[in-house]
Design a protein around this motif. Sequence first.
Motif, PDB file in Angstrom:
ATOM      1  N   GLY A 311       0.789  -1.214   0.000  1.00 17.05           N
ATOM      2  CA  GLY A 311       0.000   0.000   0.000  1.00 17.05           C
ATOM      3  C   GLY A 311       0.823   1.266   0.000  1.00 17.05           C
ATOM      4  N   PRO A 312       0.123   2.413   0.135  1.00 21.85           N
ATOM      5  CA  PRO A 312      -1.312   2.545   0.459  1.00 21.85           C
ATOM      6  C   PRO A 312      -2.208   2.272  -0.739  1.00 21.85           C
ATOM      7  CG  PRO A 312      -0.335   4.701   0.100  1.00 21.85           C
ATOM      8  CD  PRO A 312       0.803   3.723   0.034  1.00 21.85           C
ATOM      9  N   LEU A 328       4.387  -3.627  -2.832  1.00 18.08           N
ATOM     10  CA  LEU A 328       3.237  -3.317  -3.672  1.00 18.08           C
ATOM     11  C   LEU A 328       2.737  -1.944  -3.259  1.00 18.08           C
ATOM     12  CD1 LEU A 328       1.369  -6.753  -3.502  1.00 18.08           C
ATOM     13  CD2 LEU A 328       2.976  -5.959  -5.249  1.00 18.08           C
ATOM     14  N   GLY A 329       2.789  -0.985  -4.161  1.00 17.78           N
ATOM     15  CA  GLY A 329       2.520   0.391  -3.796  1.00 17.78           C
ATOM     16  C   GLY A 329       1.087   0.829  -4.013  1.00 17.78           C
ATOM     17  N   ALA A 345       6.166  -3.593  -7.342  1.00 18.20           N
ATOM     18  CA  ALA A 345       5.166  -3.017  -8.238  1.00 18.20           C
ATOM     19  C   ALA A 345       4.662  -1.767  -7.524  1.00 18.20           C
ATOM     20  CB  ALA A 345       4.037  -3.999  -8.511  1.00 18.20           C
ATOM     21  N   GLY A 346       5.262  -0.630  -7.861  1.00 24.53           N
ATOM     22  CA  GLY A 346       5.066   0.562  -7.049  1.00 24.53           C
ATOM     23  C   GLY A 346       3.799   1.342  -7.297  1.00 24.53           C
ATOM     24  N   HIS A 347       3.228   1.267  -8.513  1.00 25.38           N
ATOM     25  CA  HIS A 347       2.162   2.208  -8.816  1.00 25.38           C
ATOM     26  C   HIS A 347       1.175   1.653  -9.836  1.00 25.38           C
ATOM     27  CE1 HIS A 347       5.336   4.973  -7.366  1.00 25.38           C
ATOM     28  NE2 HIS A 347       6.098   4.399  -8.258  1.00 25.38           N
ATOM     29  N   LEU A 348      -0.105   1.810  -9.579  1.00 23.91           N
ATOM     30  CA  LEU A 348      -1.148   1.794 -10.605  1.00 23.91           C
ATOM     31  C   LEU A 348      -1.104   0.575 -11.524  1.00 23.91           C
ATOM     32  CD1 LEU A 348      -0.524   5.525 -11.529  1.00 23.91           C
ATOM     33  CD2 LEU A 348      -2.527   4.691 -10.289  1.00 23.91           C
ATOM     34  N   SER A 349      -1.053  -0.604 -10.952  1.00 27.32           N
ATOM     35  CA  SER A 349      -0.936  -1.819 -11.768  1.00 27.32           C
ATOM     36  C   SER A 349      -2.004  -2.837 -11.398  1.00 27.32           C
ATOM     37  CB  SER A 349       0.449  -2.448 -11.602  1.00 27.32           C
ATOM     38  OG  SER A 349       1.450  -1.590 -12.102  1.00 27.32           O
ATOM     39  N   TYR A 350      -2.362  -3.679 -12.373  1.00 24.96           N
ATOM     40  CA  TYR A 350      -3.211  -4.829 -12.120  1.00 24.96           C
ATOM     41  C   TYR A 350      -2.446  -6.088 -12.497  1.00 24.96           C
ATOM     42  CZ  TYR A 350      -6.637  -8.491 -12.636  1.00 24.96           C
ATOM     43  OH  TYR A 350      -7.304  -9.691 -12.524  1.00 24.96           O
ATOM     44  N   ASN A 361      10.969  -5.842 -11.485  1.00 21.08           N
ATOM     45  CA  ASN A 361      10.361  -4.519 -11.354  1.00 21.08           C
ATOM     46  C   ASN A 361       9.174  -4.414 -12.308  1.00 21.08           C
ATOM     47  OD1 ASN A 361      10.771  -1.525 -10.363  1.00 21.08           O
ATOM     48  ND2 ASN A 361      10.286  -1.425 -12.546  1.00 21.08           N
ATOM     49  N   ILE A 362       8.020  -4.104 -11.731  1.00 27.44           N
ATOM     50  CA  ILE A 362       6.809  -3.928 -12.520  1.00 27.44           C
ATOM     51  C   ILE A 362       6.546  -2.428 -12.626  1.00 27.44           C
ATOM     52  CG2 ILE A 362       4.359  -4.448 -12.725  1.00 27.44           C
ATOM     53  CD1 ILE A 362       6.143  -6.926 -12.826  1.00 27.44           C
TER      54      ILE A 362
END
Length: 450
Positions: A311-312, A328-329, A345-350, A361-362
């Motif tokens: 998160g968050p 996981l961001g 996977a830091g941001h905005l991913s599915y 790194n995703i």
Amino acid sequence: MADLLSIILAAGEGTRMQSALPKVLHPVGGLPMVGHVMRTALKSGATDICVVVGPNHEAVQAEVSRHRSGTRFFSQLDRLGTGHAVRQAREAYEAAQGHVVVLYADNPLVSSLTVDAITSRLDAGADIVVVGYRPEDPTNLGRLLTEGGRLLAIREHRDATEEERKIGLANSGIIGFRAETLRGIIDRIDNKNAKGEYYLTDAVELANADGRRVEFIEADAGEVMGVDDRSRLAAAEAQFQSLRRDDFMKAGVTLRDPQSVWFSWDTEIARDVTIFPNVVFGPGVKIASNVEIRAFCDIEDVVIGEGASIGPFARIRGGAEIGPDVHLGNFVEVKKTKIGAGTKAGHLSYLGDAEIGEKTNIGAGTITCNYDGVNKDKTVIGDNVFIGSNASLVAPVTIGDGAYTASGSVITKDVPADALALGRARQENKTGYAPKLREKALAKKAAKGK
């Protein structure tokens, strides 16, 4: 120790719940209320369990059987009171050799410690043991009439005198018997009362008249609360959550804002985990030590490894497995995916229906395109892979160890190990064309305003 028969009364329709779902199937902490009571009966060492259900309550039977196969069911066709309900289980209590404890499927918070206290008194020679409690307002509740440590009678509110209604000790309904005592009394209970029902509580006066030993214990009001409408269901949920929060904090879990964190009945969290505000755990969550769950995460059906950071605003579900030291961001959703140690996977991913290796790194905006409208296919990503931002990985597809995918790529074919994959259209610049597009857009807007 004597054998223990638990009779769970679950025949009520719960009309005040205003629901097509039987009352006892409404959840507290993600588990139907009757499931909580089944767990209590099992934890207290019940050697036999039977459940009294209403007609057409197959769903209740299915939930009960999920906790213990071989549980016997008895049907109460007419709602004629608690004494009548217990009589439906005659086959069970006639054969019982030890103790019988009557529980209610809409008392989801009653603990095995309370049942243990009942059976301890029965072991010590009591014939009947009743559980009482002191609610803030006992209006409409049965009152316990006591003398010293003895219980003389239980008086239903409608049948109580004004003086008896001043008594603060109320009846929870939970009651334990020596099996032979129950057999000797149950058929002598009549329905000569204001409601014309057979009250199991009348067993107290009958036992006293026989010279039997009748005792009572007191439980916390929050533990023995009954649920008969949505307001009481919310109160039970609040009490459950309060107990779970205390349990976790005592076990070494840091809750930054305890009141805003919600747990499931089966949540497992190791020590030295930190949970930020507004986190919701659904069923099936197991978290190892030194994990950080940041604010506004929704997590269910997942195993999270040691040292992970979530998160968050992350959502994880569907049997996901998150390895050690994974990050996981914000606004990352993971569903039915296994993620290896150290992957980010830091941001905005599915990430759905995927298997991702270690130290990969995703990039922001990555999507595993797992659904074709009919089938769901798998994406496999190896170790030490770099997925560029805004990538669409169209399953089924495999990306080998050490590979790169360029930002903005749509990957439709397997990528070999250590390869660079580019799946985007070639860029073309049209000099001076932007003003024409703006003029066209403004003209369209002006036309709409006419």
